[in-house]
Design a protein around this motif. Structure first.
Motif, PDB file in Angstrom:
ATOM      1  N   PHE A 119       0.831  -1.200   0.000  1.00 53.83           N
ATOM      2  CA  PHE A 119       0.000   0.000   0.000  1.00 53.83           C
ATOM      3  C   PHE A 119       0.867   1.252   0.000  1.00 53.83           C
ATOM      4  CE2 PHE A 119      -2.737   3.279   1.777  1.00 53.83           C
ATOM      5  CZ  PHE A 119      -3.935   3.045   1.111  1.00 53.83           C
ATOM      6  N   THR A 229      -3.760   1.506  -5.657  1.00 51.45           N
ATOM      7  CA  THR A 229      -3.084   1.178  -4.396  1.00 51.45           C
ATOM      8  C   THR A 229      -3.615  -0.125  -3.821  1.00 51.45           C
ATOM      9  OG1 THR A 229      -4.666   2.639  -3.250  1.00 51.45           O
ATOM     10  CG2 THR A 229      -2.503   3.555  -3.794  1.00 51.45           C
ATOM     11  N   ALA A 233      -1.431  -3.415  -2.917  1.00 52.96           N
ATOM     12  CA  ALA A 233      -1.457  -3.970  -1.560  1.00 52.96           C
ATOM     13  C   ALA A 233      -1.828  -5.445  -1.563  1.00 52.96           C
ATOM     14  CB  ALA A 233      -2.436  -3.161  -0.704  1.00 52.96           C
TER      15      ALA A 233
END
Length: 345
Positions: A119, A229, A233
């Motif tokens: 992330f 993102t 992640a």
């Protein structure tokens, strides 16, 4: 003279017959069930070394599953997934060796650490794409090895860390290699089920929209920053989980095991297996595990040459990857079977 009247029937949408939908779903489910059953039977038929090799192939398949989520389904290039794999492996090794953490507890720990790392990397990656993003992720894979060697008090430095392999419970009646194999198998199946559910949801549709056309996706209301993102992640999390299982199976980690060539090999394995496909990570995991050792047996002086030539050959024969080739063969076989049935009638 009688008038001719034209009767126009109202247009109705014709739904596909339920039988065709069932037929489309039946064969993939049958194939998946057959593969899982064969995988369950394999450790009872193979010698321990081959059982170990298949366990490692499944570890790489989970790593490639995460990489496929990022590259194949979101369209973002990563040459640094070996780093996430290493972080998950070292998180498990340090937790088991330094803190006496039970090995089952290391999976959520490795997942949390790599999820946070992915992330954090996904935020600056929002401004990058294409080769620029690939170079940034490659840089992470490059500097990780000397970083691991520097903190020898925690990571063991160049000597690495040796951990105790998980011991099978007495009630299972399994040998150590069989127990580790089934741990890898369960992790692989759960990871594939998780990703399959994600891709069939709203998240999966958003990721595909980002991959196909970012501008159009943004116009349609897709939050690019959020989903990019998120893809980083989740991709890092799966690589971290695979690294954790790698530590269980190998019982040893060292910086040289996670050199930059690992990241390049993983990406090559995914492309060979099939980008954006269901079975691509599985075939890619088998490729990453067995082809380098085969190349080493063919030519010990230059295994990289043999490995590279094999990649070129596969890409020439199967431009869409091995999964695409298998799909083409299955479609051709199904067409021949249907043609034979029609001739019989």
């Amino acid at each position: 003279m009688s008038e001719l009247k034209t009767v126009t029937k109202p247009a109705t949408s014709v739904a596909p017959p339920a039988t065709s939908v069932v037929a489309r779903l039946r064969w993939p489910l049958i194939a998946t069930a057959a593969v899982v059953l064969l995988a369950c039977a394999a450790p009872f038929q193979l010698v321990p070394f081959h059982t170990f090799q298949l366990a490692m192939a499944m570890v790489y398949a989970v790593t490639l599953l995460g990489l496929n989520l990022l590259v194949g389904h979101t369209g973002q290039i990563s040459l640094g997934h070996g780093a996430f794999f290493a972080v998950g492996a070292y998180t498990a090794a340090i937790a088991m060796e330094r803190w006496d953490t039970p090995y089952f507890a290391t999976i959520p720990l490795a997942a949390a650490v790599t999820f946070a790392l992915g992330f954090a990397l996904g935020i600056p990656a929002l401004r990058l794409r294409g080769l620029y993003l690939a170079l940034v992720t490659l840089a992470i894979a490059i500097f990780l090895v000397p970083l691991l060697k520097r903190f020898d008090g925690l990571t063991g430095g160049s000597m690495g860390l040796t951990v105790t392999k998980p011991v099978p419970p007495a009630w299972t009646g399994l040998a150590e290699d069989q127990w580790l194999y089934f741990l890898a198998l369960v992790t692989t199946v759960l990871s594939f089920v998780l990703v399959a559910g994600m891709l069939r949801s709203r998240v999966g549709r958003a990721l595909h929209a980002v991959r196909d056309n970012e501008i159009a996706a943004e116009v349609l209301g897709v939050n690019l920053a959020h989903y990019k993102t998120l893809a980083f992640a989740w991709s890092a999390l799966l690589a971290g989980v695979a690294g954790c299982v790698y530590t269980w199976v190998i019982a040893f980690v060292s910086p040289d095991s996670f050199a930059v060539t690992l990241s390049v090999t993983l990406l090559a394995g995914l492309v060979v297996g099939g980008l954006g496909t269901t079975w691509g990570p599985v075939l890619g995991g088998l490729f990453v595990m067995f082809v380098p050792s085969f190349a080493q047996d063919v030519n010990q002086a230059a295994p990289g040459v043999i490995f590279g030539l094999l990649i070129i050959a596969v890409m020439y024969l199967a431009p869409t990857g091995l999964a695409g080739l298998v799909t083409q063969w299955s479609q051709w076989l199904g067409h021949r079977v249907r043609k034979g049935k029609n001739h019989a009638h």
